[in-house]
Design a protein around this motif. Structure first.
Motif, PDB file in Angstrom:
ATOM      1  N   THR A   8       8.260   2.850  -9.439  1.00 48.28           N
ATOM      2  CA  THR A   8       7.448   1.647  -9.218  1.00 48.28           C
ATOM      3  C   THR A   8       5.970   1.957  -8.979  1.00 48.28           C
ATOM      4  O   THR A   8       5.143   1.062  -9.013  1.00 48.28           O
ATOM      5  CB  THR A   8       7.942   0.894  -7.974  1.00 48.28           C
ATOM      6  OG1 THR A   8       7.773   1.760  -6.839  1.00 48.28           O
ATOM      7  CG2 THR A   8       9.410   0.517  -8.099  1.00 48.28           C
ATOM      8  N   GLY A   9       5.656   3.215  -8.710  1.00 50.86           N
ATOM      9  CA  GLY A   9       4.282   3.551  -8.356  1.00 50.86           C
ATOM     10  C   GLY A   9       3.959   3.243  -6.902  1.00 50.86           C
ATOM     11  O   GLY A   9       2.816   3.366  -6.478  1.00 50.86           O
ATOM     12  N   MET A  10       4.977   2.853  -6.153  1.00 53.70           N
ATOM     13  CA  MET A  10       4.775   2.586  -4.718  1.00 53.70           C
ATOM     14  C   MET A  10       5.806   3.369  -3.920  1.00 53.70           C
ATOM     15  O   MET A  10       7.004   3.273  -4.213  1.00 53.70           O
ATOM     16  CB  MET A  10       4.978   1.093  -4.415  1.00 53.70           C
ATOM     17  CG  MET A  10       4.072   0.190  -5.199  1.00 53.70           C
ATOM     18  SD  MET A  10       4.425  -1.544  -4.843  1.00 53.70           S
ATOM     19  CE  MET A  10       5.997  -1.780  -5.627  1.00 53.70           C
ATOM     20  N   PRO A  11       5.378   4.146  -2.919  1.00 53.32           N
ATOM     21  CA  PRO A  11       6.383   4.831  -2.107  1.00 53.32           C
ATOM     22  C   PRO A  11       7.291   3.808  -1.440  1.00 53.32           C
ATOM     23  O   PRO A  11       6.824   2.769  -0.966  1.00 53.32           O
ATOM     24  CB  PRO A  11       5.552   5.606  -1.080  1.00 53.32           C
ATOM     25  CG  PRO A  11       4.178   5.043  -1.147  1.00 53.32           C
ATOM     26  CD  PRO A  11       4.012   4.392  -2.480  1.00 53.32           C
ATOM     27  N   PRO A 105      -9.191   3.678   1.770  1.00 52.79           N
ATOM     28  CA  PRO A 105     -10.252   4.065   0.836  1.00 52.79           C
ATOM     29  C   PRO A 105     -10.408   3.000  -0.235  1.00 52.79           C
ATOM     30  O   PRO A 105      -9.441   2.329  -0.584  1.00 52.79           O
ATOM     31  CB  PRO A 105      -9.716   5.374   0.229  1.00 52.79           C
ATOM     32  CG  PRO A 105      -8.234   5.235   0.301  1.00 52.79           C
ATOM     33  CD  PRO A 105      -7.911   4.379   1.496  1.00 52.79           C
ATOM     34  N   TYR A 108     -14.235   0.593  -5.613  1.00 58.03           N
ATOM     35  CA  TYR A 108     -14.670  -0.432  -6.564  1.00 58.03           C
ATOM     36  C   TYR A 108     -15.933  -1.108  -6.037  1.00 58.03           C
ATOM     37  O   TYR A 108     -16.153  -1.184  -4.824  1.00 58.03           O
ATOM     38  CB  TYR A 108     -13.595  -1.519  -6.731  1.00 58.03           C
ATOM     39  CG  TYR A 108     -12.255  -1.025  -7.207  1.00 58.03           C
ATOM     40  CD1 TYR A 108     -12.012  -0.800  -8.559  1.00 58.03           C
ATOM     41  CD2 TYR A 108     -11.220  -0.815  -6.296  1.00 58.03           C
ATOM     42  CE1 TYR A 108     -10.770  -0.365  -8.992  1.00 58.03           C
ATOM     43  CE2 TYR A 108      -9.983  -0.381  -6.725  1.00 58.03           C
ATOM     44  CZ  TYR A 108      -9.762  -0.158  -8.072  1.00 58.03           C
ATOM     45  OH  TYR A 108      -8.531   0.270  -8.491  1.00 58.03           O
ATOM     46  N   ASP A 122      -1.014  -5.882  -0.438  1.00 60.16           N
ATOM     47  CA  ASP A 122      -0.048  -4.823  -0.113  1.00 60.16           C
ATOM     48  C   ASP A 122      -0.105  -3.703  -1.164  1.00 60.16           C
ATOM     49  O   ASP A 122      -1.040  -3.640  -1.955  1.00 60.16           O
ATOM     50  CB  ASP A 122       1.357  -5.420   0.003  1.00 60.16           C
ATOM     51  CG  ASP A 122       1.840  -6.046  -1.297  1.00 60.16           C
ATOM     52  OD1 ASP A 122       1.204  -5.832  -2.348  1.00 60.16           O
ATOM     53  OD2 ASP A 122       2.870  -6.764  -1.256  1.00 60.16           O
ATOM     54  N   ARG A 123       0.913  -2.849  -1.186  1.00 55.59           N
ATOM     55  CA  ARG A 123       0.914  -1.706  -2.098  1.00 55.59           C
ATOM     56  C   ARG A 123       1.032  -2.117  -3.559  1.00 55.59           C
ATOM     57  O   ARG A 123       0.835  -1.305  -4.443  1.00 55.59           O
ATOM     58  CB  ARG A 123       2.034  -0.722  -1.723  1.00 55.59           C
ATOM     59  CG  ARG A 123       1.813  -0.054  -0.380  1.00 55.59           C
ATOM     60  CD  ARG A 123       2.933   0.905  -0.026  1.00 55.59           C
ATOM     61  NE  ARG A 123       2.767   1.396   1.345  1.00 55.59           N
ATOM     62  CZ  ARG A 123       3.194   0.764   2.424  1.00 55.59           C
ATOM     63  NH1 ARG A 123       3.854  -0.377   2.307  1.00 55.59           N
ATOM     64  NH2 ARG A 123       2.977   1.271   3.623  1.00 55.59           N
ATOM     65  N   ALA A 124       1.380  -3.379  -3.823  1.00 57.08           N
ATOM     66  CA  ALA A 124       1.420  -3.878  -5.200  1.00 57.08           C
ATOM     67  C   ALA A 124       0.195  -4.740  -5.495  1.00 57.08           C
ATOM     68  O   ALA A 124       0.127  -5.389  -6.534  1.00 57.08           O
ATOM     69  CB  ALA A 124       2.693  -4.680  -5.435  1.00 57.08           C
ATOM     70  N   GLY A 125      -0.763  -4.743  -4.571  1.00 58.45           N
ATOM     71  CA  GLY A 125      -1.963  -5.543  -4.757  1.00 58.45           C
ATOM     72  C   GLY A 125      -1.734  -7.027  -4.560  1.00 58.45           C
ATOM     73  O   GLY A 125      -2.610  -7.850  -4.828  1.00 58.45           O
ATOM     74  N   THR A 162      -4.964  -2.695   1.249  1.00 61.18           N
ATOM     75  CA  THR A 162      -6.168  -2.828   0.425  1.00 61.18           C
ATOM     76  C   THR A 162      -6.714  -4.232   0.587  1.00 61.18           C
ATOM     77  O   THR A 162      -6.083  -5.075   1.234  1.00 61.18           O
ATOM     78  CB  THR A 162      -5.827  -2.550  -1.065  1.00 61.18           C
ATOM     79  OG1 THR A 162      -7.037  -2.517  -1.830  1.00 61.18           O
ATOM     80  CG2 THR A 162      -4.903  -3.618  -1.645  1.00 61.18           C
ATOM     81  N   ARG A 165      -8.654  -7.136  -5.181  1.00 64.30           N
ATOM     82  CA  ARG A 165      -9.918  -6.997  -5.902  1.00 64.30           C
ATOM     83  C   ARG A 165     -10.454  -8.357  -6.317  1.00 64.30           C
ATOM     84  O   ARG A 165      -9.711  -9.263  -6.666  1.00 64.30           O
ATOM     85  CB  ARG A 165      -9.743  -6.104  -7.121  1.00 64.30           C
ATOM     86  CG  ARG A 165      -9.575  -4.654  -6.732  1.00 64.30           C
ATOM     87  CD  ARG A 165      -9.478  -3.801  -7.975  1.00 64.30           C
ATOM     88  NE  ARG A 165     -10.686  -3.965  -8.775  1.00 64.30           N
ATOM     89  CZ  ARG A 165     -10.676  -4.149 -10.091  1.00 64.30           C
ATOM     90  NH1 ARG A 165      -9.564  -4.208 -10.746  1.00 64.30           N
ATOM     91  NH2 ARG A 165     -11.820  -4.265 -10.736  1.00 64.30           N
ATOM     92  N   MET A 168      -9.128 -11.111  -8.903  1.00 64.64           N
ATOM     93  CA  MET A 168      -7.688 -10.952  -9.100  1.00 64.64           C
ATOM     94  C   MET A 168      -6.978 -12.156  -8.496  1.00 64.64           C
ATOM     95  O   MET A 168      -7.469 -12.781  -7.586  1.00 64.64           O
ATOM     96  CB  MET A 168      -7.171  -9.683  -8.418  1.00 64.64           C
ATOM     97  CG  MET A 168      -7.787  -8.411  -8.934  1.00 64.64           C
ATOM     98  SD  MET A 168      -7.176  -7.930 -10.537  1.00 64.64           S
ATOM     99  CE  MET A 168      -5.417  -7.833 -10.213  1.00 64.64           C
TER     100      MET A 168
ATOM    101  N   ILE B 185       7.870   7.177 -14.033  1.00 61.46           N
ATOM    102  CA  ILE B 185       6.436   7.406 -14.202  1.00 61.46           C
ATOM    103  C   ILE B 185       6.204   8.902 -14.355  1.00 61.46           C
ATOM    104  O   ILE B 185       6.762   9.703 -13.602  1.00 61.46           O
ATOM    105  CB  ILE B 185       5.683   6.834 -12.979  1.00 61.46           C
ATOM    106  CG1 ILE B 185       5.796   5.303 -12.974  1.00 61.46           C
ATOM    107  CG2 ILE B 185       4.229   7.281 -12.964  1.00 61.46           C
ATOM    108  CD1 ILE B 185       5.387   4.657 -11.668  1.00 61.46           C
ATOM    109  N   ARG B 196      -1.442   0.414  -8.681  1.00 60.97           N
ATOM    110  CA  ARG B 196      -0.580  -0.652  -8.164  1.00 60.97           C
ATOM    111  C   ARG B 196      -1.311  -1.463  -7.099  1.00 60.97           C
ATOM    112  O   ARG B 196      -1.258  -2.688  -7.078  1.00 60.97           O
ATOM    113  CB  ARG B 196       0.724  -0.083  -7.564  1.00 60.97           C
ATOM    114  CG  ARG B 196       1.750   0.455  -8.541  1.00 60.97           C
ATOM    115  CD  ARG B 196       2.159  -0.521  -9.640  1.00 60.97           C
ATOM    116  NE  ARG B 196       2.460  -1.878  -9.191  1.00 60.97           N
ATOM    117  CZ  ARG B 196       3.668  -2.335  -8.896  1.00 60.97           C
ATOM    118  NH1 ARG B 196       4.724  -1.546  -9.003  1.00 60.97           N
ATOM    119  NH2 ARG B 196       3.846  -3.569  -8.521  1.00 60.97           N
ATOM    120  N   ARG B 197      -1.991  -0.774  -6.198  1.00 60.22           N
ATOM    121  CA  ARG B 197      -2.736  -1.488  -5.142  1.00 60.22           C
ATOM    122  C   ARG B 197      -3.789  -2.417  -5.729  1.00 60.22           C
ATOM    123  O   ARG B 197      -4.179  -3.397  -5.103  1.00 60.22           O
ATOM    124  CB  ARG B 197      -3.426  -0.485  -4.199  1.00 60.22           C
ATOM    125  CG  ARG B 197      -2.500   0.192  -3.231  1.00 60.22           C
ATOM    126  CD  ARG B 197      -3.246   0.707  -2.005  1.00 60.22           C
ATOM    127  NE  ARG B 197      -4.232   1.733  -2.286  1.00 60.22           N
ATOM    128  CZ  ARG B 197      -3.957   3.025  -2.404  1.00 60.22           C
ATOM    129  NH1 ARG B 197      -2.724   3.452  -2.284  1.00 60.22           N
ATOM    130  NH2 ARG B 197      -4.910   3.886  -2.640  1.00 60.22           N
TER     131      ARG B 197
END
Lengths: 169, 365
Positions: A8-11, A105, A108, A122-125, A162, A165, A168, B185, B196-197
């Motif tokens: 998923t790209g997320m821990p 961090p 952008y 969250d971790r999925a934006g 985060t 953005r 979004m 991935i 993802r973030r």
């Protein structure tokens, strides 16, 4: 369900709980502390030297997961901009009775302004809550990585990582 | 004909590092590159590098490029730019073009550091303007400061696909989705986590069915794959994108080594056909060395170490270093390189490299 960062790209929660970079719930209650969300054995160790208190250890081999000594960690956050993977966060759960601080961090533009109300994700934006920017750090030593702190309702400290953005959904 | 002691073809991270090592040993070096500026892909790398902090980890790639350039200048390395090498001939003769004219250069030793090229992927609509390699998109945004499009579909989840997606967003584009044919991935989780973030969905076990548009990219249809990599009917979805970037791996750029007569072997893990070489990065031709992605696709950090290794070994064979001194220097490089090739991401490459070196030794003089 999140099967893990490789899918998923997320821990996942499990990956984070098993990571030596995650502080204990007890330590989180005590005050500001680093969360190192680095759960794969990649060859990387700048975080180790970044900590002025020696609270982060990678050691040998260099692919060890960074291990956080939560007693030594003062929650200063200087490691955040030093991680090339942008995987370190700082959480101050009991900042006030109702709010927590999350520091992360951010690379952008445009940067948010101190005091601004921003959508936090969250971790999925995905949008979680509105939060208030309490600091934006971008000194030369951070080499282009800004470090932003948001004040959010306390219950979201595990989720917010985060700001969403601009532009979004 | 112009003569030099060591000619290095390709001024990317491997070529620059090799040039620095030979020059440090007191050798005369001529570095040749087809581009107008040295540095190869390093100046496109605006992210902070991973690795060991003793070796510039945490430094952004283009800053590492600046440091290497300064070292080559300080050491007096001759650099020929805008000079594509089109042939290598017997007696170590290098033919290249410069300002439209054919030029010749004869060298005692040659180090080939030509890098790699992006793999294509075939699908209906691939010829539409707006479909491009992820590396091309990265050149546009980070070198030429031109945004290739506003709404991007990235194909491929290796570190290139993940990093270029991130950088496209930094440059102001929206990455609508990243798709990956495999069920997992390919690149580092931390790179995936960054995008993802920022709200980018990652679809594993998905491929592109077709790209839609008459004169340019107007959309892309993606589809899920089953565990035999077959499209699952009914899972199609159309994405509103104006640009499709392809990041499905790299293949070593080996034409010059083939032309010279180096022996080759086929190693899928390293990107395909690679010249056989020993622990000194020496090919089956004793005067010809290789370094960087031509010897197997890896990363800039390993390319630099291989460049150093080739440079030291080349200097040794020219008599610029005693065997003892060279052995000591090479050991240090190997220790650093072994470190970079540890862990579940590096192990496969290390094993492939080791078996390649082992099988090559029999073929070497």
């Amino acid at each position: 369900m999140n099967k893990g960062v490789r899918y998923t790209g997320m821990p996942s929660l499990e990956e984070l709980q098993n990571s030596p970079g995650t502080p204990s719930l007890e330590r989180i209650e005590k005050g500001s502390v680093a969360f190192i969300e680095c759960v794969q054995d990649i060859p990387c160790n700048p975080c180790e030297k970044a900590c002025p208190f020696g609270a982060i250890t990678v050691g040998n081999p260099i692919t060890n997961l960074p291990s956080l000594d939560e007693e030594k960690c003062t929650g200063c956050g200087v490691c955040i901009a030093k991680c090339p993977g942008l995987a370190i966060f700082r959480i101050h759960k009991n900042y006030t009775d109702d709010t927590a601080l999350v520091e992360f961090p951010y690379e952008y533009y445009p940067l948010p302004q101190k005091g601004e109300e921003v959508p936090c994700g969250d971790r999925a934006g995905e949008f979680v809550t509105m939060g208030k920017v309490s600091s934006v750090k971008n000194p030369k030593a951070y080499d282009g990585t800004s470090v932003i702190t948001v004040e959010i309702p306390k219950e979201f400290y595990k989720d917010v990582r985060t700001i969403c953005r601009k532009g979004m959904k | 004909m112009k003569k030099t002691q060591t000619a290095i073809i390709g001024a990317g991270p491997a070529g620059l590092a090799a040039a620095i090592e030979v020059a440090k040993a007191g050798g005369k070096v001529t570095l040749i590159d087809e581009n107008g500026r040295p540095g190869g892909q390093l100046f496109k790398q605006i992210h902070k590098f991973f690795g060991s902090r003793e070796h510039r980890a945490g430094t952004r790639g283009f800053n590492i490029g600046q440091q290497l350039l300064k070292e080559t200048e300080d050491l007096g390395v001759e650099v020929l730019l805008d000079s594509p090498v089109y042939g290598l001939f017997p007696d170590n003769i290098i033919s290249y073009l410069h300002q439209g004219k054919e030029q010749g250069l004869q060298a005692e030793k040659i180090i080939i550091a030509t890098g790699a090229t992006e793999n294509p992927l075939a699908f209906p609509g691939i010829t539409l303007p707006g479909v491009m390699g992820a590396g091309a998109a990265q050149t546009m945004i980070n070198v030429n400061r031109v945004l290739p499009g506003k709404k991007i579909l990235m194909i491929g989840s290796g570190n290139v696909g993940l990093i270029v997606s991130y950088q496209l967003m930094q440059a102001g584009a929206e990455v609508v989705a990243l798709i990956e044919g495999a069920p997992q991935i390919g690149g580092y989780g931390v790179h995936a986590a960054k995008i993802r973030r920022a709200g980018v969905p990652i679809y594993v076990s998905h491929t592109v069915k077709k790209v839609i548009g008459s004169n340019e990219v107007e959309g892309a249809e993606i589809v899920a794959l089953d565990n035999k990599w077959q499209m699952i009917p009914g899972t199609e979805q159309v994405l509103d994108v104006d640009t499709v970037c392809i990041a499905v791996g790299l293949t070593p750029l080996t034409e010059l080594a083939w032309m010279m007569g180096c022996e080759f072997t086929f190693v899928p893990t390293l990107g395909g056909h690679v010249p056989k070489h020993n622990r000194d990065m020496q090919t089956t031709l004793s005067d010809v060395y290789i370094a960087g992605d031509i010897s197997g696709v890896e990363e800039a950090s390993t390319a630099m170490e291989e460049g150093r290794l080739a440079g030291i070994a080349c200097s040794e064979s020219l008599g610029l270093y005693s065997p003892e001194k060279a052995a000591e220097l090479k050991r240090d490089v190997w220790n650093r390189m072994d470190t970079l090739r540890t862990g579940s991401f590096g192990e496969k490459r290390r094993d492939a490299k080791e078996s390649l070196i082992k099988q090559s030794i029999g073929g070497l003089a």
